[in-house]
Scaffold this motif. Structure first.
Motif, PDB file in Angstrom:
ATOM      1  N   TYR A 152      91.131   2.822  31.460  1.00  0.00           N
ATOM      2  CA  TYR A 152      91.622   2.047  32.593  1.00  0.00           C
ATOM      3  C   TYR A 152      92.749   1.146  32.086  1.00  0.00           C
ATOM      4  CZ  TYR A 152      87.339   3.270  35.162  1.00  0.00           C
ATOM      5  OH  TYR A 152      86.329   3.943  35.797  1.00  0.00           O
ATOM      6  N   ASP A 200      90.571  -6.344  44.236  1.00  0.00           N
ATOM      7  CA  ASP A 200      90.773  -7.725  43.788  1.00  0.00           C
ATOM      8  C   ASP A 200      89.759  -8.131  42.736  1.00  0.00           C
ATOM      9  OD1 ASP A 200      91.875  -8.990  47.007  1.00  0.00           O
ATOM     10  OD2 ASP A 200      93.022  -8.371  45.230  1.00  0.00           O
ATOM     11  N   ASN A 259      93.744  -0.827  43.962  1.00  0.00           N
ATOM     12  CA  ASN A 259      93.782  -2.279  44.119  1.00  0.00           C
ATOM     13  C   ASN A 259      92.406  -2.769  44.563  1.00  0.00           C
ATOM     14  OD1 ASN A 259      94.336  -4.972  44.823  1.00  0.00           O
ATOM     15  ND2 ASN A 259      96.436  -4.462  45.406  1.00  0.00           N
ATOM     16  N   TRP A 291      92.037  -6.910  40.601  1.00  0.00           N
ATOM     17  CA  TRP A 291      92.658  -5.931  39.713  1.00  0.00           C
ATOM     18  C   TRP A 291      93.614  -5.001  40.447  1.00  0.00           C
ATOM     19  CZ3 TRP A 291      91.791  -6.646  34.643  1.00  0.00           C
ATOM     20  CH2 TRP A 291      90.660  -7.375  34.265  1.00  0.00           C
ATOM     21  N   GLY A 293      95.565  -1.935  33.644  1.00  0.00           N
ATOM     22  CA  GLY A 293      95.984  -2.670  34.824  1.00  0.00           C
ATOM     23  C   GLY A 293      96.215  -4.140  34.582  1.00  0.00           C
ATOM     24  N   THR A 299      97.728   4.288  41.787  1.00  0.00           N
ATOM     25  CA  THR A 299      97.362   2.898  41.519  1.00  0.00           C
ATOM     26  C   THR A 299      96.313   2.434  42.524  1.00  0.00           C
ATOM     27  OG1 THR A 299      99.596   2.465  40.710  1.00  0.00           O
ATOM     28  CG2 THR A 299      98.252   0.552  41.252  1.00  0.00           C
ATOM     29  N   ASN A 320      95.270  -8.205  35.943  1.00  0.00           N
ATOM     30  CA  ASN A 320      94.395  -9.125  36.659  1.00  0.00           C
ATOM     31  C   ASN A 320      95.289 -10.122  37.393  1.00  0.00           C
ATOM     32  OD1 ASN A 320      92.796 -11.587  37.172  1.00  0.00           O
ATOM     33  ND2 ASN A 320      91.172 -10.477  36.107  1.00  0.00           N
ATOM     34  N   LYS A 321      95.252 -10.101  38.718  1.00  0.00           N
ATOM     35  CA  LYS A 321      96.145 -10.948  39.505  1.00  0.00           C
ATOM     36  C   LYS A 321      95.809 -12.434  39.352  1.00  0.00           C
ATOM     37  CE  LYS A 321      95.384  -8.603  43.319  1.00  0.00           C
ATOM     38  NZ  LYS A 321      95.455  -8.182  44.747  1.00  0.00           N
ATOM     39  N   TYR A 343      95.596  -5.685  30.918  1.00  0.00           N
ATOM     40  CA  TYR A 343      94.369  -5.314  30.225  1.00  0.00           C
ATOM     41  C   TYR A 343      94.267  -3.789  30.110  1.00  0.00           C
ATOM     42  CZ  TYR A 343      92.561 -10.055  31.171  1.00  0.00           C
ATOM     43  OH  TYR A 343      92.359 -11.417  31.223  1.00  0.00           O
ATOM     44  N   THR A 398     103.712  -4.012  38.260  1.00  0.00           N
ATOM     45  CA  THR A 398     102.605  -3.207  37.753  1.00  0.00           C
ATOM     46  C   THR A 398     102.938  -1.726  37.809  1.00  0.00           C
ATOM     47  OG1 THR A 398     100.999  -4.874  38.454  1.00  0.00           O
ATOM     48  CG2 THR A 398     100.158  -2.658  38.045  1.00  0.00           C
ATOM     49  N   PHE A 410      95.184  -1.436  39.121  1.00  0.00           N
ATOM     50  CA  PHE A 410      94.945  -0.623  37.929  1.00  0.00           C
ATOM     51  C   PHE A 410      95.068   0.867  38.228  1.00  0.00           C
ATOM     52  CE2 PHE A 410      90.779   1.218  38.890  1.00  0.00           C
ATOM     53  CZ  PHE A 410      90.386   0.439  39.975  1.00  0.00           C
ATOM     54  N   PRO A 440      87.222  -4.985  29.027  1.00  0.00           N
ATOM     55  CA  PRO A 440      88.667  -5.151  29.176  1.00  0.00           C
ATOM     56  C   PRO A 440      89.272  -5.920  28.002  1.00  0.00           C
ATOM     57  CG  PRO A 440      87.550  -5.628  31.243  1.00  0.00           C
ATOM     58  CD  PRO A 440      86.475  -5.499  30.189  1.00  0.00           C
TER      59      PRO A 440
END
Length: 289
Positions: A70, A57, A55, A59, A72, A53, A74-75, A81, A32, A61, A91
């Motif tokens: 925005y 969750d 974090n 995301w 980033g 960056t 999506n884990k 997105y 990322t 981003f 998104p």
């Protein structure tokens, strides 16, 4: 995949990467970082200035307040997105992160770091950034020794920032392999040579704001066989040479804001706006260009 990238660029372009580095496989977080750095370097009109960056969750981003965008990953689903600007208020999915990283690795792009000019970085050297920390690695491989020891060179600036940054290199560990001197009481001169290559203090005038409090961690290995030129034959009991000769280094370069570079104990000074360089000689700084 080609159509995906083409549509991505033509449809207002945005979030991916490129670089002159052959990146090893990495986890989602480091991929990322590479992706978002590429977006900043490649499409500054959408992703202006380096952003930290975040974090939350699921995301990972970055938010670009100047454009309201925005960008980033999506884990949960592994997709990239973007939201805001030309992408609207929801998104918009771009592509799986793995596909984009693979495309970048094959095409050669610029996944560099905003505070570092990595254009001349040697092949095989990878850069990632999280907040104010830059990590530089050769991924456990030994690459040819570069001509410069500045692994995070500050890029030339388009205007005077008035910021002066002093950087200090602290070697955590170093090891030279392939050449050994076994005379008691005589240190290995090649070890001192490579340590001097890596150490030192340098100061930058008109540095970018991103360089403030920057920390650069290096975990690198160089093949220095050719750099040492013609080597003597091994001498039993005195000198043992078993090429390739390699130098592994771990160090940390820290940055601090100073009032005046010329009042520091730096060895060199670089003006990032005028591109001028000074080297300390006989206790004073001498301009070299």
């Amino acid at each position: 995949m080609r159509n995906t990238l083409k549509n991505f660029a033509m449809g207002a372009c945005a979030i991916l990467l490129s670089g002159n580095f052959h990146l090893a496989s990495a986890d989602t977080s480091s991929d990322t970082e590479i992706l978002l750095n590429w977006a900043e370097n490649t499409y500054p009109s959408y992703f202006p200035t380096h952003q930290v960056t975040q974090n939350i969750d699921p995301w990972i981003f970055r938010h670009y307040p100047d454009t309201g965008i925005y960008a980033g990953i999506n884990k949960n689903d592994g997709n990239v997105y973007v939201m805001g600007g030309p992408w609207g208020d929801n998104p918009a999915i771009i592509s799986p992160l793995t596909d984009l990283i693979a495309q970048i690795n094959n095409s050669g792009g610029n996944g560099g770091i905003s505070a570092c000019n990595t254009a001349s970085a040697p092949a095989g050297m990878t850069y990632t950034q999280s907040g104010n920390v830059v990590n530089v690695t050769t991924n456990g491989r030994c690459i040819p020794l570069p001509t410069s020891n500045g692994f995070c060179q500050i890029p030339q600036q388009s205007s005077a920032s008035g910021i002066s940054i002093l950087t200090t290199s602290n070697i955590t560990s170093s090891a030279i392999n392939g050449i050994t001197i076994t005379i008691p009481g005589i240190p290995n001169p090649f070890q001192s040579l490579v340590n001097n290559f890596a150490s030192g203090k340098h100061c930058t005038v008109n540095a970018p704001a991103e360089s403030t409090n920057l920390i650069v961690n290096s975990d690198i290995c160089f093949d220095i066989t050719n750099a040492l030129g013609s080597l003597p034959e091994s001498i039993p009991g005195i000198l043992t040479i078993t090429p390739p000769i390699t130098f592994a280094l771990k160090d940390t370069v820290t940055s601090q804001t100073v009032a005046d570079c010329f009042a520091t104990d730096a060895e060199t000074i670089y003006n990032a706006f005028t591109n001028e360089v000074w080297i300390k000689k006989d206790g004073s700084f001498e301009k070299v260009n």
